[in-house]
Design an enzyme around this catalytic site. Structure first.
Site, short mmCIF file in Angstrom:
data_model
loop_
_atom_site.label_atom_id
_atom_site.label_comp_id
_atom_site.label_asym_id
_atom_site.label_seq_id
_atom_site.Cartn_x
_atom_site.Cartn_y
_atom_site.Cartn_z
N MET A 88 -8.34 9.63 8.91
CA MET A 88 -8.88 10.18 7.67
C MET A 88 -9.74 11.41 7.92
O MET A 88 -10.79 11.61 7.29
CB MET A 88 -9.69 9.11 6.91
CG MET A 88 -8.81 7.97 6.42
SD MET A 88 -9.73 6.60 5.70
CE MET A 88 -9.71 5.43 7.05
N LYS A 138 -3.88 3.04 -2.88
CA LYS A 138 -5.02 3.84 -3.34
C LYS A 138 -5.36 4.88 -2.29
O LYS A 138 -6.10 4.64 -1.36
CB LYS A 138 -6.22 2.95 -3.62
CG LYS A 138 -6.49 1.91 -2.58
CD LYS A 138 -7.83 1.31 -2.86
CE LYS A 138 -8.12 0.17 -1.96
NZ LYS A 138 -7.79 -1.09 -2.28
N ASP A 196 0.84 -1.21 0.00
CA ASP A 196 0.00 0.00 0.00
C ASP A 196 0.86 1.25 0.00
O ASP A 196 2.02 1.20 0.43
CB ASP A 196 -0.87 0.03 1.27
CG ASP A 196 -2.18 -0.70 1.08
OD1 ASP A 196 -2.48 -1.08 -0.07
OD2 ASP A 196 -2.88 -0.89 2.07
N1 SAH Z 1 -4.37 0.61 8.65
C1 SAH Z 1 -3.86 1.94 8.94
C2 SAH Z 1 -4.89 3.02 8.68
C3 SAH Z 1 -5.22 3.17 7.20
S1 SAH Z 1 -6.40 4.43 6.93
C4 SAH Z 1 -3.39 1.99 10.40
O1 SAH Z 1 -3.68 1.06 11.16
O2 SAH Z 1 -2.72 2.94 10.76
C5 SAH Z 1 -5.38 5.78 6.46
C6 SAH Z 1 -5.36 6.83 7.56
O3 SAH Z 1 -4.51 6.40 8.62
C7 SAH Z 1 -4.79 8.17 7.13
O4 SAH Z 1 -5.76 8.97 6.49
C8 SAH Z 1 -4.40 8.76 8.48
O5 SAH Z 1 -5.53 9.23 9.17
C9 SAH Z 1 -3.90 7.53 9.20
N2 SAH Z 1 -2.43 7.36 9.07
C10 SAH Z 1 -1.79 6.37 8.49
N3 SAH Z 1 -0.45 6.51 8.63
C11 SAH Z 1 -0.28 7.65 9.34
C12 SAH Z 1 0.86 8.34 9.83
N4 SAH Z 1 2.11 7.90 9.64
N5 SAH Z 1 0.64 9.47 10.54
C13 SAH Z 1 -0.58 9.94 10.78
N6 SAH Z 1 -1.69 9.32 10.34
C14 SAH Z 1 -1.54 8.19 9.63
#
Ligand code: SAH
Length: 261
Positions: free
Chosen positions: A168, A56, A35
């Site tokens: 998000m 995506k 991803d």
């Molecule tokens: N599976 C992922 C989340 C995916 S949804 C998890 O467990 O972290 C994608 C959202 O995750 C982004 O829009 C943001 O809100 C958050 N996100 C993912 N990586 C991030 C990071 N390094 N710093 C801050 N927010 C993050």
């Protein structure tokens, strides 16, 4: 040999936050479907694998989910060791549940490997304890983004007394603020907005419920970011404890050793 896919969490970005199990899965992988929120630095653990980007991000180029499913199935049925590598944890807003179910329905063995989810990592990197005795007795992870347009129970979130961690949410700050205020949350509730959590370019913006949209705009907050909303997001939250107890802790004789009761 039965077909198998590993659904692996790559953590929030810092490669040192990868689990040992994720490293083992990567080192055994023939194919890695990755991803776009995954930090490429973790790919040092799978130097021989074929890397297929299938990211995506909202509004950007996208790989249809059905295509990702079929790709995993095809490689697994050819006896390849397939790792599906996702940012954070595969089962926190990561479609891990859907992909696991689909693969199992098609006769593929699935092994899920936890990753540290961005919400937990971001808070910890900013010294925010998501639960804190006497301040927050729980934490709620929610996404501000839905595909079906369904709405959250904002009133319950506003009044639940738990720390809210919102994924998000960058494009939804106005709605989040309005809904939480309407739901009865205090207008000065502390908010921390953490961008690129755990990465070298991590940034944090502290604000409160009323001002968060304006502050985020001045700060030029960008995705990926998480929002932490709750009393623990105040810099002073850690010092709300009992001062005399803190003094007693500090008076421990470090040379005395530890006596079992
Ligand atoms: N599976 C992922 C989340 C995916 S949804 C998890 O467990 O972290 C994608 C959202 O995750 C982004 O829009 C943001 O809100 C958050 N996100 C993912 N990586 C991030 C990071 N390094 N710093 C801050 N927010 C993050």
């Amino acid at each position: 040999m039965s077909a198998k896919v590993w659904l692996v969490g790559a953590g929030p970005g810092d490669p040192e936050l990868l689990t040992l199990k994720a490293v083992r899965a990567l080192s055994e992988a023939d194919v890695v479907l990755i991803d776009d929120l995954v930090n490429d630095a973790v790919l040092e653990h799978c130097p021989g694998a074929r890397i297929i980007p299938v990211g995506k991000r909202g509004g950007c180029r996208s790989t249809p989910q059905a295509f990702i499913h079929r790709l995993m199935l095809r490689y697994a049925r050819h006896g390849k060791c397939v790792v599906r590598l996702k940012g954070g944890d595969p089962c926190i807003f990561g479609r891990g549940g859907e992909e696991a179910q689909w693969l199992r329905e098609h006769g593929v063995e699935v092994e899920l490997v936890n990753g540290i989810t961005a919400g937990l990592a971001g808070a910890t990197q900013c010294d925010i304890p998501l639960t804190l005795r006497g301040v927050a007795r729980g934490v709620t992870l929610v996404t501000a983004h839905t595909q079906d347009g369904s709405s959250l129970n904002w009133q319950a979130l506003a009044q639940g007394g738990t720390t809210l961690v919102i994924y998000m949410g960058v494009a939804k700050l106005s709605e989040i603020r309005e809904q939480l205020l309407a739901g009865g949350m205090a207008a000065d509730m502390p908010v921390a907005m953490i961008e690129n959590a755990s990465l070298a370019h991590q940034r944090e913006c502290r604000s409160n419920l009323t001002a968060m949209e304006q502050d985020a705009s001045a700060f030029e907050l960008k995705s990926p970011a998480i929002l932490v909303i709750g009393a623990v997001a105040a810099r002073s939250a850690l010092y709300c404890g009992n001062e005399s107890a803190r003094e007693a802790d500090l008076s421990v004789d470090i040379n005395a050793g530890y006596q079992r009761a």
